[in-house]
Motif scaffolding. Structure first.
Motif, PDB file in Angstrom:
ATOM      1  N   ILE A 163       3.977  -0.650   6.532  1.00 14.22           N
ATOM      2  CA  ILE A 163       3.407   0.669   6.813  1.00 14.22           C
ATOM      3  C   ILE A 163       3.291   1.448   5.509  1.00 14.22           C
ATOM      4  CG2 ILE A 163       5.670   1.717   7.341  1.00 14.22           C
ATOM      5  CD1 ILE A 163       4.210   3.468   9.426  1.00 14.22           C
ATOM      6  N   GLY A 164       2.187   2.184   5.367  1.00 16.52           N
ATOM      7  CA  GLY A 164       1.976   3.016   4.182  1.00 16.52           C
ATOM      8  C   GLY A 164       1.997   4.493   4.550  1.00 16.52           C
ATOM      9  N   ALA A 165       1.286   5.286   3.777  1.00 18.88           N
ATOM     10  CA  ALA A 165       1.160   6.719   4.038  1.00 18.88           C
ATOM     11  C   ALA A 165      -0.101   7.218   3.356  1.00 18.88           C
ATOM     12  CB  ALA A 165       2.382   7.483   3.522  1.00 18.88           C
ATOM     13  N   ASP A 166      -0.656   8.286   3.885  1.00 14.76           N
ATOM     14  CA  ASP A 166      -1.858   8.989   3.394  1.00 14.76           C
ATOM     15  C   ASP A 166      -3.070   8.748   4.281  1.00 14.76           C
ATOM     16  OD1 ASP A 166      -0.312   9.887   1.324  1.00 14.76           O
ATOM     17  OD2 ASP A 166      -1.401   8.830  -0.268  1.00 14.76           O
ATOM     18  N   ASP A 167      -3.078   7.663   5.079  1.00 16.91           N
ATOM     19  CA  ASP A 167      -4.180   7.405   6.008  1.00 16.91           C
ATOM     20  C   ASP A 167      -5.515   7.308   5.278  1.00 16.91           C
ATOM     21  OD1 ASP A 167      -5.476   6.894   8.352  1.00 16.91           O
ATOM     22  OD2 ASP A 167      -5.372   8.934   9.148  1.00 16.91           O
ATOM     23  N   LEU A 168      -5.571   6.439   4.278  1.00 15.98           N
ATOM     24  CA  LEU A 168      -6.802   6.229   3.524  1.00 15.98           C
ATOM     25  C   LEU A 168      -7.764   5.330   4.294  1.00 15.98           C
ATOM     26  CD1 LEU A 168      -5.469   5.642  -0.111  1.00 15.98           C
ATOM     27  CD2 LEU A 168      -6.076   7.792   1.011  1.00 15.98           C
ATOM     28  N   MET A 169      -9.059   5.544   4.081  1.00 19.24           N
ATOM     29  CA  MET A 169     -10.083   4.735   4.742  1.00 19.24           C
ATOM     30  C   MET A 169      -9.920   3.246   4.427  1.00 19.24           C
ATOM     31  SD  MET A 169     -12.762   4.307   6.587  1.00 19.24           S
ATOM     32  CE  MET A 169     -13.505   5.920   6.861  1.00 19.24           C
ATOM     33  N   LEU A 170      -9.552   2.916   3.191  1.00 19.24           N
ATOM     34  CA  LEU A 170      -9.413   1.507   2.817  1.00 19.24           C
ATOM     35  C   LEU A 170      -8.362   0.798   3.662  1.00 19.24           C
ATOM     36  CD1 LEU A 170      -9.685   1.545  -1.089  1.00 19.24           C
ATOM     37  CD2 LEU A 170     -11.285   0.543   0.540  1.00 19.24           C
ATOM     38  N   GLY A 171      -7.344   1.523   4.112  1.00 21.78           N
ATOM     39  CA  GLY A 171      -6.321   0.915   4.951  1.00 21.78           C
ATOM     40  C   GLY A 171      -6.874   0.451   6.283  1.00 21.78           C
ATOM     41  N   ARG A 172      -7.913   1.109   6.765  1.00 24.44           N
ATOM     42  CA  ARG A 172      -8.528   0.713   8.028  1.00 24.44           C
ATOM     43  C   ARG A 172      -9.400  -0.524   7.856  1.00 24.44           C
ATOM     44  NH1 ARG A 172     -10.749   6.785   9.494  1.00 24.44           N
ATOM     45  NH2 ARG A 172      -8.979   7.866   8.556  1.00 24.44           N
ATOM     46  N   LEU A 173      -9.840  -0.760   6.621  1.00 27.91           N
ATOM     47  CA  LEU A 173     -10.689  -1.921   6.345  1.00 27.91           C
ATOM     48  C   LEU A 173      -9.873  -3.169   6.045  1.00 27.91           C
ATOM     49  CD1 LEU A 173     -13.342  -0.164   4.068  1.00 27.91           C
ATOM     50  CD2 LEU A 173     -13.363  -0.453   6.549  1.00 27.91           C
ATOM     51  N   LEU A 174      -8.591  -2.982   5.744  1.00 25.24           N
ATOM     52  CA  LEU A 174      -7.709  -4.106   5.454  1.00 25.24           C
ATOM     53  C   LEU A 174      -7.517  -4.934   6.721  1.00 25.24           C
ATOM     54  CD1 LEU A 174      -5.981  -4.936   2.905  1.00 25.24           C
ATOM     55  CD2 LEU A 174      -4.042  -3.883   4.080  1.00 25.24           C
ATOM     56  N   ARG A 175      -7.252  -6.226   6.553  1.00 19.91           N
ATOM     57  CA  ARG A 175      -6.929  -7.084   7.689  1.00 19.91           C
ATOM     58  C   ARG A 175      -5.590  -7.742   7.449  1.00 19.91           C
ATOM     59  NH1 ARG A 175     -10.245  -4.281   9.101  1.00 19.91           N
ATOM     60  NH2 ARG A 175     -12.146  -4.669  10.283  1.00 19.91           N
ATOM     61  N   PRO A 176      -4.582  -7.542   8.322  1.00 17.01           N
ATOM     62  CA  PRO A 176      -4.651  -6.658   9.490  1.00 17.01           C
ATOM     63  C   PRO A 176      -4.749  -5.191   9.073  1.00 17.01           C
ATOM     64  CG  PRO A 176      -2.410  -7.377   9.132  1.00 17.01           C
ATOM     65  CD  PRO A 176      -3.256  -8.145   8.161  1.00 17.01           C
ATOM     66  N   ARG A 177      -5.319  -4.371   9.947  1.00 12.96           N
ATOM     67  CA  ARG A 177      -5.459  -2.952   9.648  1.00 12.96           C
ATOM     68  C   ARG A 177      -4.080  -2.337   9.415  1.00 12.96           C
ATOM     69  NH1 ARG A 177      -9.357  -4.130  13.419  1.00 12.96           N
ATOM     70  NH2 ARG A 177     -11.490  -3.484  12.891  1.00 12.96           N
ATOM     71  N   LEU A 178      -4.036  -1.458   8.406  1.00 11.63           N
ATOM     72  CA  LEU A 178      -2.761  -0.944   7.923  1.00 11.63           C
ATOM     73  C   LEU A 178      -2.256   0.229   8.764  1.00 11.63           C
ATOM     74  CD1 LEU A 178      -0.602  -1.071   5.643  1.00 11.63           C
ATOM     75  CD2 LEU A 178      -2.014   0.598   4.397  1.00 11.63           C
ATOM     76  N   ARG A 228       2.639  12.335  10.889  1.00  8.94           N
ATOM     77  CA  ARG A 228       2.657  11.578  12.141  1.00  8.94           C
ATOM     78  C   ARG A 228       2.198  10.157  11.843  1.00  8.94           C
ATOM     79  NH1 ARG A 228      -2.622  11.097  13.913  1.00  8.94           N
ATOM     80  NH2 ARG A 228      -4.088  12.627  13.042  1.00  8.94           N
ATOM     81  N   VAL A 229       2.755   9.207  12.583  1.00  7.50           N
ATOM     82  CA  VAL A 229       2.425   7.797  12.380  1.00  7.50           C
ATOM     83  C   VAL A 229       1.106   7.468  13.072  1.00  7.50           C
ATOM     84  CG1 VAL A 229       3.097   5.436  12.958  1.00  7.50           C
ATOM     85  CG2 VAL A 229       4.788   7.030  12.065  1.00  7.50           C
ATOM     86  N   VAL A 230       0.278   6.695  12.373  1.00  5.92           N
ATOM     87  CA  VAL A 230      -0.935   6.127  12.957  1.00  5.92           C
ATOM     88  C   VAL A 230      -0.705   4.613  13.040  1.00  5.92           C
ATOM     89  CG1 VAL A 230      -3.426   5.845  12.754  1.00  5.92           C
ATOM     90  CG2 VAL A 230      -2.342   7.937  11.906  1.00  5.92           C
ATOM     91  N   PRO A 231      -0.291   4.116  14.208  1.00  9.83           N
ATOM     92  CA  PRO A 231       0.031   2.683  14.313  1.00  9.83           C
ATOM     93  C   PRO A 231      -1.233   1.821  14.357  1.00  9.83           C
ATOM     94  CG  PRO A 231       0.340   3.757  16.431  1.00  9.83           C
ATOM     95  CD  PRO A 231      -0.022   4.844  15.459  1.00  9.83           C
ATOM     96  N   ARG A 232      -1.218   0.750  13.584  1.00 15.74           N
ATOM     97  CA  ARG A 232      -2.326  -0.216  13.619  1.00 15.74           C
ATOM     98  C   ARG A 232      -1.732  -1.618  13.639  1.00 15.74           C
ATOM     99  NH1 ARG A 232      -4.758   3.352   9.382  1.00 15.74           N
ATOM    100  NH2 ARG A 232      -6.017   4.907  10.498  1.00 15.74           N
ATOM    101  N   GLU A 233      -2.477  -2.584  13.176  1.00 13.71           N
ATOM    102  CA  GLU A 233      -2.098  -3.985  13.387  1.00 13.71           C
ATOM    103  C   GLU A 233      -0.989  -4.477  12.456  1.00 13.71           C
ATOM    104  OE1 GLU A 233      -5.836  -5.750  12.688  1.00 13.71           O
ATOM    105  OE2 GLU A 233      -6.800  -4.788  14.420  1.00 13.71           O
ATOM    106  N   SER A 234      -0.706  -3.772  11.345  1.00 12.78           N
ATOM    107  CA  SER A 234       0.246  -4.300  10.360  1.00 12.78           C
ATOM    108  C   SER A 234       1.690  -4.095  10.759  1.00 12.78           C
ATOM    109  CB  SER A 234      -0.019  -3.670   8.989  1.00 12.78           C
ATOM    110  OG  SER A 234       0.322  -2.283   9.020  1.00 12.78           O
ATOM    111  N   THR A 235       1.951  -3.374  11.869  1.00 14.75           N
ATOM    112  CA  THR A 235       3.332  -3.208  12.354  1.00 14.75           C
ATOM    113  C   THR A 235       3.444  -3.640  13.802  1.00 14.75           C
ATOM    114  OG1 THR A 235       2.875  -0.879  12.915  1.00 14.75           O
ATOM    115  CG2 THR A 235       3.870  -1.345  10.761  1.00 14.75           C
TER     116      THR A 235
END
Length: 343
Positions: A284-299, A336-343
């Motif tokens: 899990i990271g922080a800042d909610d950058l657009m590139l994190g959504r493009l990563l696979r698995p999504r960050l 706040r946490v934005v959960p995606r596929e990396s966790t």
């Protein structure tokens, strides 16, 4: 031999600087009317045709109001000085500054960024004071109460700091980054992770953020069966590869990677060494950058809520109008946490 006078063409340096008197003469109005129109004085009623005529004359002559003269008339400038941050500025901070500049512009302030980065002390305060701004917005810690006094003695009406601490005499927007680490750790723990690593950037300038985030992780996991392992990491591929190479020895099943940039850097290195995300290690990271959504698995990430530029601009304007008012203190950072596929 006859004497011939040759007139050389004018060069830009020979042109006289247009004045408000020139604008008034061309527009057929008084200098006061020019001042009222170009300074958008709402207290004086001037017809729209006259306003258009004055603006057209100013544009034709290339007239620009003299900021220093306007400051003398008003008793202060409309310049808000923002020193360069003493930490590397990422996309999140840049968006915040852009929003703030637009909001201050709508209130007729001009934001000037002072390009000398470094520790903020009395010497820096004197350099800022020489520019005679009406307000100074100081990102990060280190200004100190004496620096605030230097600025106010020079005529600065408002000093606003945004960082982790209150400075005597200044308005403070408190940004406690512990909540970022706290959110990330609770998310990982709730997902069943118990051996949690925390990336600490090796850049000392980032300690103002990384250490509170680490503290937030420790507080979130205090009294639980989880362990916390500090992971110093430089922001380069070689350092990430070396850390990933010893991942099995660390025995970690999750990592809070400080921010999205470090999370993406480490994720790539982990995948290159065969570590599955999130099967072997949640990230899990922080800042909610657009590139994190493009990563696979999504960050997965912690979305950080910074104050709206409009709200900060309103605070600056209020402080400028009433410089004797008691300093305001606000806690403005949310997470706040934005959960995606990396966790």
């Amino acid at each position: 031999m006859p004497y011939v006078m040759v007139q050389l063409p004018e060069t830009p340096t020979q042109h006289s600087v247009p004045t408000s008197t020139d604008v008034a003469r061309l527009a057929g109005v008084s200098r006061a009317t020019v001042s009222y129109v170009l300074n958008d004085a709402g207290t004086v009623r001037i017809s729209e045709p006259t306003r258009r005529r004055v603006r057209a004359a100013a544009e034709e002559l290339g007239y620009v109001p003299h900021a220093a003269a306007r400051s003398l008339r008003a008793g202060h400038s409309r310049t808000v000085l923002m020193p360069a941050p003493s930490f590397p500025a990422g996309p999140l901070y840049s968006r915040f500054i852009d929003d703030l500049q637009r909001a201050l512009g709508r209130l007729d302030y001009t934001v000037v960024q002072h390009g000398t980065a470094g520790p903020y002390g009395e010497r820096a305060a004197r350099a800022w004071a020489e520019l005679r701004p009406v307000a100074v917005l100081v990102p990060g810690p280190g200004l100190g109460p004496q620096g605030v006094r230097i600025l106010k003695r020079s005529g600065v009406r408002a000093v606003v700091t945004f960082g982790p601490e209150v400075v005597e005499g200044a308005h403070a927007l408190l940004m406690d980054h512990a909540c970022v680490g706290h959110c990330a750790a609770r998310h990982l723990y709730d997902r069943g992770r118990r051996a949690i690593g925390v990336v600490l950037p090796e850049d000392p300038a980032l300690e103002v953020f990384s250490l509170p985030r680490l503290d937030g992780v420790r507080r979130a996991l205090h009294g639980t069966d989880a362990t916390v392992t500090e992971l110093p990491l430089a922001h380069d591929e070689g350092a990430a590869a070396r850390l990933a190479a010893r991942w099995d020895l660390l025995g970690l099943d999750a990592v809070f990677a400080y921010n999205d940039e470090y999370a993406m850097l480490l994720s790539r290195a982990l995948k290159d060494t065969g570590v599955g995300i999130p099967r072997h290690t949640a990230v899990i990271g922080a800042d909610d950058l657009m590139l994190g959504r493009l990563l696979r698995p999504r960050l997965s990430t912690v979305h950080i809520e910074l104050p709206a530029g409009r709200d900060l601009a309103t605070l600056v304007d209020r402080a400028v109008r009433d410089p004797r008012a008691a300093p305001e203190r606000r806690t403005v950072l949310g997470a706040r946490v934005v959960p995606r596929e990396s966790t």
